[in-house]
Design an enzyme around this catalytic site. Structure first.
Site, PDB file in Angstrom:
ATOM      1  CG  ASN A 106      -1.727   1.191   1.439  1.00 57.10           C
ATOM      2  OD1 ASN A 106      -1.788   2.058   0.563  1.00 57.10           O
ATOM      3  ND2 ASN A 106      -2.398   1.275   2.588  1.00 57.10           N
ATOM      4  CD  GLU A 113      -3.384  -2.663   7.709  1.00 56.15           C
ATOM      5  OE1 GLU A 113      -2.262  -2.706   7.198  1.00 56.15           O
ATOM      6  OE2 GLU A 113      -4.080  -1.639   7.688  1.00 56.15           O
ATOM      7  CE  LYS A 120      -0.419   3.247   4.710  1.00 53.93           C
ATOM      8  NZ  LYS A 120      -0.347   3.382   6.148  1.00 53.93           N
ATOM      9  CB  SER A 126       4.870  -2.087  12.124  1.00 53.52           C
ATOM     10  OG  SER A 126       4.493  -0.752  12.423  1.00 53.52           O
ATOM     11  N   GLY A 175       2.020   2.046  11.000  1.00 53.56           N
ATOM     12  CA  GLY A 175       2.931   3.192  11.019  1.00 53.56           C
ATOM     13  C   GLY A 175       3.611   3.434  12.352  1.00 53.56           C
ATOM     14  CD  GLU A 229      -3.256   5.404   6.787  1.00 53.35           C
ATOM     15  OE1 GLU A 229      -3.239   5.448   5.550  1.00 53.35           O
ATOM     16  OE2 GLU A 229      -2.294   4.997   7.472  1.00 53.35           O
ATOM     17  CG  HIS A 251      -5.910   1.575   5.291  1.00 46.31           C
ATOM     18  ND1 HIS A 251      -5.555   2.549   6.194  1.00 46.31           N
ATOM     19  CD2 HIS A 251      -4.834   0.765   5.159  1.00 46.31           C
ATOM     20  CE1 HIS A 251      -4.302   2.330   6.574  1.00 46.31           C
ATOM     21  NE2 HIS A 251      -3.844   1.257   5.963  1.00 46.31           N
TER      22      HIS A 251
HETATM   23  P1  PGA Z   1       2.813   0.281   7.730  1.00 49.19           P
HETATM   24  O1  PGA Z   1       1.335   0.490   7.108  1.00 49.19           O
HETATM   25  O2  PGA Z   1       3.356  -0.982   7.116  1.00 49.19           O
HETATM   26  O3  PGA Z   1       3.558   1.485   7.343  1.00 49.19           O
HETATM   27  O4  PGA Z   1       2.618   0.136   9.210  1.00 49.19           O
HETATM   28  C1  PGA Z   1       0.491  -0.588   6.893  1.00 49.19           C
HETATM   29  C2  PGA Z   1      -0.807  -0.140   6.289  1.00 49.19           C
HETATM   30  O5  PGA Z   1      -1.289   0.950   6.619  1.00 49.19           O
HETATM   31  O6  PGA Z   1      -1.410  -0.850   5.453  1.00 49.19           O
END
Ligand code: PGA
Length: 256
Positions: free
Chosen positions: A8, A169, A10, A215, A175, A99, A97
């Site tokens: 992803n 997740e 982003k 992560s 993050g 976010e 997601h």
């Molecule tokens: P990250 O993000 O690997 O940077 O923790 C994962 C995600 O948001 O899908």
């Protein structure tokens, strides 16, 4: 079913030059690896979809998007439809997601509508579920996941259920460089599998892959994917560096 490694990207890769460098580096790195047992899905910002599909799609690499709308066309300013992304080379879409929940107030009902529209257009869906830190501290992880799956997967067509992938997740792991223990992930996986069996029946539930996200990197992949027996990973930050991203894919591939 092979293991799935989803990247992803982003809201990154801001220029044509940066995009070209990324694609070149990805192609070069991919050429050095066997990766017989994994499928890779890259989800760039939608503005790069067509270019990524032209340059990278094929063999073990599929292209996806990070979001879609729930209708195919019409007066929905600023939105991108599942039919459009399908026509421009996408085979996957990430739905739900954290976010999207956090910054855009999207709900499980919206995710459900998006998934129905995506399946209608023959897209594969990576549906994200997981608890926030507050919910974890309040011991609400199981009920949060049950609610997200219950509403999110309501009335999906069973014949297309193998196109659904669930990504566990935990929001606090996204993050953050913090990851759950192997046991916590195993418990989440068992819970998700149980809910899927109750909802879809064992035969259809077995067709749904369960990934871990949050992560993931070359150092955490053993704990978050290999040991708990997950069907793959959803990778954020590390997918921005092709060498690191494909290193994760290679570690998983070598341990199948
Ligand atoms: P990250 O993000 O690997 O940077 O923790 C994962 C995600 O948001 O899908």
């Amino acid at each position: 079913m092979g293991k799935l490694i989803v990247g992803n990207l982003k809201m990154n890769i801001l220029t044509v030059a940066e995009r070209d460098r990324y694609c070149e580096s990805f192609t070069k790195e991919l050429g050095t690896k066997a990766l017989a047992g994994v499928e890779i899905v890259l989800c760039p910002p939608v503005i790069h979809l067509e270019n990524f599909a032209q340059k990278l799609k094929g063999g073990k690499v599929a292209i996806g998007v990070q979001n879609v709308f729930w209708d195919d066309r019409g007066s929905f300013t600023g939105e991108v439809s599942p039919l459009m992304v399908k026509n421009f080379g996408a085979d996957y879409v990430i739905v739900g997601h954290s976010e999207r929940r956090r910054y855009f107030g999207e709900s499980d009902e919206m995710f459900n509508a998006k998934m129905k529209a995506a399946l209608k257009n023959d897209l594969n869906v990576v549906f994200c579920v997981g608890e926030t830190l507050e919910e974890k501290k309040a011991n609400q992880t199981s009920e949060v996941i049950a609610e997200q799956l219950g509403k999110g997967l309501a009335e999906l067509p069973l014949m297309k259920i193998s196109k659904i992938v669930i990504a566990y997740e935990p929001v606090w792991a996204v993050g953050s460089d913090e990851v759950p223990s192997e046991d916590e992930i195993m418990l989440a996986k068992i819970l998700i599998r149980k809910i899927l069996v109750a909802k879809l029946g064992a035969e259809y539930a077995d067709k749904v892959r369960i990934l871990y996200g949050g992560s993931v990197n070359a150092r955490t992949v053993e704990q978050v994917c290999l040991k708990p027996g997950m069907d793959g990973v959803l990778v954020g930050r590390e997918s921005l560096i092709p060498v690191e991203f494909l290193r994760i894919a290679e570690i998983i591939d070598k341990n199948i």
